[in-house]
Design an enzyme around this catalytic site. Structure first.
Site, short mmCIF file in Angstrom:
data_model
loop_
_atom_site.label_atom_id
_atom_site.label_comp_id
_atom_site.label_asym_id
_atom_site.label_seq_id
_atom_site.Cartn_x
_atom_site.Cartn_y
_atom_site.Cartn_z
N GLY A 9 2.33 2.57 -2.90
CA GLY A 9 2.43 3.15 -4.24
C GLY A 9 1.96 4.59 -4.33
N LYS B 28 -30.69 20.81 15.75
CA LYS B 28 -29.31 20.54 16.16
C LYS B 28 -29.33 20.35 17.67
CE LYS B 28 -26.48 22.84 18.03
NZ LYS B 28 -25.63 23.85 18.66
N ARG C 143 -46.34 40.72 21.43
CA ARG C 143 -46.73 41.38 20.19
C ARG C 143 -47.14 42.83 20.44
NH1 ARG C 143 -51.65 38.33 18.46
NH2 ARG C 143 -50.46 36.41 18.47
N ALA D 289 0.83 -1.21 0.00
CA ALA D 289 0.00 0.00 0.00
C ALA D 289 0.86 1.26 0.00
CB ALA D 289 -0.92 -0.01 1.22
N ARG E 269 -2.07 7.48 -11.16
CA ARG E 269 -3.22 7.57 -12.06
C ARG E 269 -4.49 8.12 -11.38
NH1 ARG E 269 -1.75 1.53 -14.05
NH2 ARG E 269 -0.75 1.59 -11.99
N GLU F 19 4.25 -6.91 -17.96
CA GLU F 19 3.42 -5.74 -17.72
C GLU F 19 3.00 -5.11 -19.05
OE1 GLU F 19 2.35 -4.87 -14.53
OE2 GLU F 19 3.24 -6.85 -14.32
C1 UD1 Z 1 0.32 -4.85 -10.56
C2 UD1 Z 1 1.12 -6.00 -11.16
C3 UD1 Z 1 0.36 -6.55 -12.35
C4 UD1 Z 1 -1.03 -6.97 -11.93
C5 UD1 Z 1 -1.77 -5.85 -11.22
C6 UD1 Z 1 -3.03 -6.36 -10.58
C7 UD1 Z 1 3.52 -5.61 -10.82
C8 UD1 Z 1 4.78 -5.15 -11.46
N1 UD1 Z 1 2.41 -5.55 -11.58
O1 UD1 Z 1 0.28 -3.82 -11.52
O2 UD1 Z 1 1.04 -7.65 -12.90
O3 UD1 Z 1 -1.77 -7.40 -13.04
O4 UD1 Z 1 -0.96 -5.30 -10.16
O5 UD1 Z 1 -3.85 -5.33 -10.12
O6 UD1 Z 1 3.53 -6.05 -9.69
N2 UD1 Z 1 3.05 -0.57 -4.55
C9 UD1 Z 1 3.93 -0.30 -3.52
N3 UD1 Z 1 5.14 0.21 -3.81
C10 UD1 Z 1 5.57 0.46 -5.07
C11 UD1 Z 1 4.67 0.17 -6.13
C12 UD1 Z 1 3.41 -0.34 -5.84
O7 UD1 Z 1 3.59 -0.51 -2.36
O8 UD1 Z 1 6.70 0.91 -5.24
C13 UD1 Z 1 1.71 -1.09 -4.23
C14 UD1 Z 1 0.59 -0.14 -4.63
O9 UD1 Z 1 0.25 0.72 -3.55
C15 UD1 Z 1 -0.54 -1.07 -5.00
C16 UD1 Z 1 0.16 -2.36 -5.40
O10 UD1 Z 1 1.50 -2.27 -4.94
O11 UD1 Z 1 -1.38 -1.35 -3.90
C17 UD1 Z 1 0.15 -2.56 -6.92
O12 UD1 Z 1 0.82 -1.46 -7.53
P1 UD1 Z 1 0.27 -0.80 -8.85
O13 UD1 Z 1 1.18 0.30 -9.23
O14 UD1 Z 1 -1.15 -0.52 -8.75
O15 UD1 Z 1 0.53 -2.01 -9.86
P2 UD1 Z 1 -0.19 -2.31 -11.24
O16 UD1 Z 1 0.39 -1.45 -12.30
O17 UD1 Z 1 -1.64 -2.26 -11.05
CA CA Z 2 -3.01 -1.77 -9.35
#
Ligand code: UD1
Ligand code: CA
Length: 452
Positions: free
Chosen positions: A11, A343, A432, A9, A15, A152
């Site tokens: 990332g 309230k 009044r 969690a 997007r 990917e």
């Molecule tokens: C990822 C998978 C893909 C899969 C898809 C499913 C990889 C390289 N790709 O792609 O094969 O089909 O999920 O939904 O694993 N996160 C981190 N740190 C980071 C990057 C990501 O904690 O440095 C976490 C994000 O918060 C997220 C999860 O990993 O919860 C997935 O990352 P995201 O960037 O959404 O991967 P996708 O491109 O969806």
């Molecule tokens: Ca994802």
């Protein structure tokens, strides 16, 4: 089996185009990561470790007490995210289930059956065939059907892009094997990231699922809306099976935390949120939002009401267009009509306020009638004061009650009065000005002006 759940969690959630960490975005009223943590908790895992990074403090604060945390300082990919938890994984001997924080739809039953099947393999992941594989990692299999790799979107050739079997992002690995394989992952790919998916290159078992809905990974707000709709649909179905009539389930927005009794009817475009309970036989009409409130049996919540942190007693009629703000408590058989705002107001059984009124910091007894246009003047710009209205009082229309003030049992307040002093029980309170009628005044005035 010794199980540890790792939830990625950290990332950036690029997007989503937001300053807020992606996993805290709400799907059907709850942060996405909560659904994942809930599903993980139901697996009986000894440990739940959440990898945080982007917006780490916010995510950690939100999940405090529900998980342990590892911090990924730089977001260098999913493989790197797992590496951030190396200390926890190295000190653990067993199976590591890896989930993503952006998959709010996955059910714990599905994870359980995956674990049962995958347990025998050192490295396993879940795959699923989807109608639109765009954006996901494609599973590439050899002629014998065994997994060769996951590619990917950004690294895939045109041929590979046509594959409809995708990686769900759910893995089960032996802790030792996971760390060994991760150590060999590099970042030679289109995104320059350490991909967790590369651990399958040395052989992995892919557990192929049929139903793709559970595996939606939310990367943008279109997918967030899609996930919310699926969650709301599940909640709607549960309630309908329990005897709730939902007129248009596609326009029903109910958090999974809400309880609804049987024989309740819900019109379209109603939002039910948080710790809300709706009692048997009640009807909620279109456009109302009810949050953290109790609506008892046989109530009627008419169109476009906003009710928060309030209690509506049985057989009450609210709205249309009523506003019950926090701390409003109605004992039952009450009427709160159009354009009435409450309230921190209590109302005893049978009391009514039918039109255009503000009742704030008020304690109202039983069988009280509050006339149209009544205002409790509860605020002097510095402090709030209380208005007490005892049982059986009749407040006429257009009355201001300047608090602190008390109106005794059975008293009557004349329409148009501004009440600044207590009114004893059984008294008439009237402030009044006396009416004067000046006969023929209008025509003589017109004559003076020379107009018709
Ligand atoms: C990822 C998978 C893909 C899969 C898809 C499913 C990889 C390289 N790709 O792609 O094969 O089909 O999920 O939904 O694993 N996160 C981190 N740190 C980071 C990057 C990501 O904690 O440095 C976490 C994000 O918060 C997220 C999860 O990993 O919860 C997935 O990352 P995201 O960037 O959404 O991967 P996708 O491109 O969806
Ligand atoms: Ca994802």
């Amino acid at each position: 089996m010794n199980l540890m759940v790792l939830i990625l969690a950290a990332g950036k959630g690029t997007r989503m185009k937001s300053d807020m960490p992606k996993v805290l975005f709400k799907a059907a009223g709850r942060p996405m990561v909560d659904y994942v943590v809930d599903a993980a908790s139901e697996l009986g895992a000894g440990r739940i470790n959440v990898v945080i990074g982007n917006g780490a403090e916010l995510v950690q604060k939100h999940l405090a007490g529900k998980a342990e945390f590892s911090v990924q300082t730089q977001q260098r990919g999913t493989g790197d995210a797992v590496m951030a938890a190396a200390d926890s994984i190295n000190g653990f001997d067993g199976k590591v289930l890896i989930l993503c924080g952006d998959m709010p739809l996955v059910k714990s039953e599905t994870l359980k059956s995956f674990i049962e099947e995958a347990e025998k393999h050192p490295v396993a992941f879940m795959s699923v065939k989807v109608k639109n594989p765009f954006g996901y990692g494609r599973v590439i299999r050899g002629v014998d059907g065994s997994v060769i790799k996951i590619v990917e979107e950004k690294d895939a050739t045109e041929d590979e892009k046509r594959e409809d079997e995708i990686n769900t992002g759910i893995y089960l690995c032996d802790s030792k094997e996971l760390m060994t394989r991760l150590a060999e992952v590099d970042c030679n790919n289109a995104q320059g990231e350490y991909y967790l998916t590369d651990i399958v290159k040395k052989g992995a078992y892919a557990h192929l699922c049929k139903d793709e809905t559970e595996f939606l990974g939310v990367n943008n707000r279109v997918q967030l809306a899609e996930a919310s709709r699926v969650l709301w649909d599940r909640v709607a179905e549960k309630h309908m099976m329990n005897g709730v009539s939902i007129l248009d389930p596609k326009n029903f927005y109910c958090d999974c935390t809400v309880e609804i009794d049987n024989d309740v009817t819900i019109y379209p475009n109603v939002f039910l949120e948080g710790d809300t309970t709706i009692g048997k036989g009640s009807i909620v009409y279109s456009g109302s939002r009810i949050k953290d409130s109790i609506i008892a049996e046989n109530c009627e919540i008419k169109e476009n009401c906003l009710i928060t942190e309030s209690h509506v007693g049985a057989e009450s009629h609210i709205g249309p267009m009523a506003h019950l703000r926090p701390g409003s408590v109605l004992d039952g058989e009450n009427k709160v009509g159009n354009f009435v705002e409450l309230k921190k107001a209590k109302m005893g059984i049978g009391s009514k306020s039918s039109h255009l009124t503000y009742l704030g910091d008020a304690e109202i007894g039983k069988d009280v009638n509050i006339g149209c246009g009544t205002i409790t003047c509860n605020y002097d710009g510095y402090s709030k004061y209380k208005t007490i209205i005892e049982d059986g009082v009749f407040v006429g229309s257009d009355v201001q009650l300047v608090a602190p003030v008390k109106v005794g049992k059975g008293a009557l307040i004349a329409a148009g009065s501004t009440i600044t002093k207590d009114v004893p029980a059984d008294a008439l309170g009237i402030t009044r000005a006396k009416q004067q009628n000046m006969e023929g005044w209008v025509s003589s005035w017109k004559k003076k002006k020379g107009v018709e």
